[in-house]
Design an enzyme around this catalytic site. Structure first.
Site, mmCIF file in Angstrom:
data_model
loop_
_atom_site.group_PDB
_atom_site.id
_atom_site.type_symbol
_atom_site.label_atom_id
_atom_site.label_comp_id
_atom_site.label_asym_id
_atom_site.label_seq_id
_atom_site.Cartn_x
_atom_site.Cartn_y
_atom_site.Cartn_z
ATOM 1 N N CYS A 55 -5.658 39.745 5.621
ATOM 2 C CA CYS A 55 -6.782 39.945 4.704
ATOM 3 C C CYS A 55 -6.538 41.272 4.002
ATOM 4 C CB CYS A 55 -8.134 39.851 5.427
ATOM 5 S SG CYS A 55 -8.473 41.101 6.661
ATOM 6 N N ASP A 97 -7.259 35.346 3.621
ATOM 7 C CA ASP A 97 -8.256 35.226 2.555
ATOM 8 C C ASP A 97 -7.566 35.637 1.248
ATOM 9 O OD1 ASP A 97 -8.130 37.988 2.573
ATOM 10 O OD2 ASP A 97 -10.273 38.311 2.898
ATOM 11 N N THR A 99 -7.589 44.471 4.501
ATOM 12 C CA THR A 99 -7.226 45.541 5.435
ATOM 13 C C THR A 99 -6.633 45.036 6.732
ATOM 14 O OG1 THR A 99 -9.431 45.456 6.403
ATOM 15 C CG2 THR A 99 -9.086 47.026 4.574
ATOM 16 N N HIS A 153 3.989 45.150 25.158
ATOM 17 C CA HIS A 153 2.932 45.562 26.088
ATOM 18 C C HIS A 153 1.716 44.642 26.061
ATOM 19 C CE1 HIS A 153 4.267 50.070 26.560
ATOM 20 N NE2 HIS A 153 5.264 49.216 26.701
ATOM 21 N N HIS A 162 2.069 45.261 32.621
ATOM 22 C CA HIS A 162 1.348 44.825 31.418
ATOM 23 C C HIS A 162 0.687 43.460 31.642
ATOM 24 C CE1 HIS A 162 3.045 48.242 29.475
ATOM 25 N NE2 HIS A 162 4.285 47.834 29.753
HETATM 26 C C1 RB5 Z 1 -12.220 41.043 0.976
HETATM 27 O O1 RB5 Z 1 -12.617 41.745 -0.150
HETATM 28 C C2 RB5 Z 1 -11.983 41.980 2.145
HETATM 29 O O2 RB5 Z 1 -13.205 42.434 2.624
HETATM 30 C C3 RB5 Z 1 -11.197 41.293 3.223
HETATM 31 O O3 RB5 Z 1 -9.981 40.871 2.706
HETATM 32 C C4 RB5 Z 1 -10.859 42.115 4.443
HETATM 33 O O4 RB5 Z 1 -10.248 43.318 4.065
HETATM 34 C C5 RB5 Z 1 -11.929 42.321 5.407
HETATM 35 O O5 RB5 Z 1 -11.765 42.948 6.464
#
Ligand code: RB5
Length: 150
Positions: free
Chosen positions: A64, A7, A66, A97, A132
């Site tokens: 993304c 994203d 996080t 694993h 595993h």
């Molecule tokens: C977008 O702002 C953010 O929520 C997305 O990139 C991601 O971190 C979601 O888990």
């Protein structure tokens, strides 16, 4: 073949890792996003995870902000083992694993240098099989059972 997707929160890191993959001669397809406009991570996570789940791609990398949202989406798909990783040790374990077929990285968590080391560790590691594999078989059995009970 490898597939990548992000994203807007993972776009910059994805671009850096695409350059790294290119430098290693790795062929990949980019499912987007391709600009900084705000988009919904499930839409791009779906594209990558569906290709891996259906065998159109052998493995993928998702980005993304996080890495959390992409992990949640990708692991909905049968046969996908998506691993959200923050250091090279986790990346190596994810392959040795867990035989992770999708690596998930947080663009707002990692530097590009850290991410390159993580991707290299994942690519260079090999699944150990043995005990595993038995554990992955249990996960696959759970997937089948849950799909039948719905
Ligand atoms: C977008 O702002 C953010 O929520 C997305 O990139 C991601 O971190 C979601 O888990």
């Amino acid at each position: 073949m490898m597939v990548v997707g992000s994203d807007h929160g993972g776009l910059d890191l994805k671009e850096g890792i695409k350059a790294f993959l290119g430098s290693r001669g790795i062929v990949f397809e980019d499912c987007g996003t391709d600009n900084g406009d705000s988009v919904d991570y499930p839409d791009f996570g779906e594209r990558v995870a569906r290709m891996v789940s259906e065998g159109a791609a052998e493995k993928g990398i998702l980005f993304c902000g996080t890495g959390i949202g992409m992990s949640i989406v990708a692991n909905k798909f049968p046969g996908v083992r998506a691993a959200l990783v923050t250091d090279p040790f986790m990346a190596r374990m994810a392959k040795e694993h867990n035989n992770a077929n999708i690596l998930v990285l947080g663009g707002r968590v990692l530097t590009e240098k850290d991410a390159r080391e993580i991707v290299a560790a994942w690519l260079d590691a090999s699944f150990e099989g043995g005990r595993h594999q038995g554990r992955l078989d249990k996960i696959a059995a759970l997937e089948r059972e849950l799909a039948q009970s719905r």
